[in-house]
Design a protein around this motif. Structure first.
Motif, short mmCIF file in Angstrom:
data_model
loop_
_atom_site.label_atom_id
_atom_site.label_comp_id
_atom_site.label_asym_id
_atom_site.label_seq_id
_atom_site.Cartn_x
_atom_site.Cartn_y
_atom_site.Cartn_z
N VAL A 194 -4.81 7.56 -0.56
CA VAL A 194 -3.87 6.12 -0.33
C VAL A 194 -3.64 6.09 1.35
CG1 VAL A 194 -1.44 5.52 -0.12
CG2 VAL A 194 -2.74 6.28 -2.36
N TRP A 231 -7.12 4.95 -6.20
CA TRP A 231 -6.83 5.87 -7.20
C TRP A 231 -8.10 6.08 -8.07
CZ3 TRP A 231 -2.07 7.26 -9.38
CH2 TRP A 231 -0.92 6.83 -8.37
N LEU A 276 0.85 -1.04 -0.01
CA LEU A 276 -0.02 -0.05 -0.02
C LEU A 276 0.86 1.16 0.08
CD1 LEU A 276 -3.10 -0.91 2.66
CD2 LEU A 276 -3.14 -0.82 0.06
N VAL A 302 4.68 5.96 -5.65
CA VAL A 302 4.39 5.94 -7.18
C VAL A 302 3.69 7.25 -7.51
CG1 VAL A 302 2.93 5.22 -9.22
CG2 VAL A 302 4.43 3.55 -7.75
N ASN A 303 2.66 7.77 -6.49
CA ASN A 303 2.09 8.87 -6.59
C ASN A 303 3.29 10.23 -6.67
OD1 ASN A 303 -0.33 10.50 -6.68
ND2 ASN A 303 0.16 11.06 -4.53
N CYS A 347 3.64 1.33 -1.37
CA CYS A 347 3.94 1.76 -2.64
C CYS A 347 3.21 2.64 -3.59
CB CYS A 347 4.01 0.29 -3.63
SG CYS A 347 5.45 -0.58 -3.11
N ASN A 348 1.96 2.75 -3.33
CA ASN A 348 1.14 3.80 -3.94
C ASN A 348 1.45 5.14 -3.59
OD1 ASN A 348 -1.49 2.09 -5.14
ND2 ASN A 348 -1.06 1.50 -3.23
N THR A 357 -6.38 -0.41 -3.56
CA THR A 357 -5.57 0.34 -4.33
C THR A 357 -6.45 0.95 -5.46
OG1 THR A 357 -3.70 -0.98 -3.92
CG2 THR A 357 -3.64 0.35 -6.05
N ASN A 366 -4.88 11.73 -4.30
CA ASN A 366 -4.20 10.44 -4.07
C ASN A 366 -3.71 10.25 -2.76
OD1 ASN A 366 -4.95 8.70 -6.04
ND2 ASN A 366 -3.30 8.89 -7.64
#
Length: 313
Positions: A114, A149, A60, A66-67, A62-63, A145, A110
């Protein structure tokens, strides 16, 4: 006199930098951008490469990384280019400006969604530890996830959709980069609907994220007080303090530019705070999470040890 225009070329005001401060500001932002890319991408690669980190909490997170990578990649490089140009040459295509605004608002939204699903994960781990494995399955992680998003995509899509329907009579973006407010201020039409939805969007997002964090942490605190278990309290303190720290950094850095929008005399301060909203969480998130997490620290130390050991032939 302001005339309606269909020109697709806009001018960005950007940061007001002097000749002496231009290069220090440029390199400060450049090094920060490189640091954000290396740390966040490094965290993502590490989590996916190390099987021991294939846990819901890290997946989680990782989101968030990445964001941060996507949000800063579409903001900072463009800002760096504009700093090197005189104000009259800081031009941007209208559709590029819309894409930049969409990415910027997706980044902010996000971050909230998140962190909301990460709060749910911490609640299940501490309040229902015996059922954690059955609740937080790979399928549930994927659902959370997609919901994070997807909800951000819908909210921001409507926000920008209401703006691009407007005709433009101005061409100056009075910001370091494009956002929704800057875009609908280009129009001479009524923007009442935009303001109503924008206010509703902000209230719903902030109340949902703040409410979910307060609710989950209240239940976590109650569970710790009832159990009186030192191991449970220690686990809750380590994992929840990290999550709460990330949330507060994101919340404070996001509220400052919103507040400064109400004070036109602090235009330059608002521009800097808008940049910091992208830079500060993106820089601190991987550092705080990486230092606090024992598993990530162990994996990093193992990697460095393997590199130091040279094979003997």
């Amino acid at each position: 006199m302001e005339n309606y225009t269909n020109s697709l070329t806009l001018q960005i005001e950007g940061l007001r930098v002097t000749k002496t401060s231009k290069y220090p500001v440029f390199f400060a932002i450049l090094f920060t951008y490189i640091f954000i890319m290396i740390t966040n991408m490094g965290i993502v690669v590490l989590i996916w490469a190390e099987k021991t980190l294939h846990q819901p909490m890290y997946l989680l997170f990782c989101n968030l990384s990445v964001n941060d990578v996507i949000g800063n990649s579409l903001m900072l490089p463009r800002l760096l280019v504009d700093i090197t140009l005189p104000p009259s040459e800081r031009l941007i295509h209208y559709y590029e400006c819309v894409a930049q605004a969409f990415t910027g608002h997706m980044f902010g939204t996000n971050a909230h969604t998140v962190l909301m699903i990460m709060a749910f994960d911490r609640y299940v781990a501490i309040c229902n530890p015996l059922r954690y494995a059955t609740i937080m399955t790979d399928k549930m992680v994927l659902k959370l996830t997609v919901s994070a998003w997807g909800s951000a995509l819908v909210l921001v899509g409507i926000l920008l959709g209401l703006t691009i329907r407007l005709t433009r009579c101005r061409s100056l973006i009075s910001n370091p980069f494009c956002d929704n407010a800057s875009l609908f201020k280009l129009s001479c039409e009524s923007v009442v609907i935009n303001n109503i939805y924008g206010l509703t969007y902000t209230v719903v997002l902030l109340s949902s994220s703040t409410g979910s964090v307060i609710l989950t942490y209240s239940k976590i605190t109650a569970a710790c007080l009832i159990s009186k278990s030192k191991s449970l309290n220690s686990k809750a303190l380590k994992t929840c303090s990290t999550h709460l720290c990330l949330y507060l950094i994101m919340l404070i850095s996001g509220l400052i530019p919103i507040i400064l929008h109400r004070y036109p005399e602090y235009t330059e301060s608002r521009k800097i705070s808008a940049i910091l909203f992208n830079v500060v969480p993106g820089s601190l998130n991987p550092v705080i999470y990486g230092l606090q997490s024992q598993e990530i620290s162990k994996c990093l130390s193992n990697i460095f040890r393997r590199k130091k050991v040279k094979p003997a032939f």
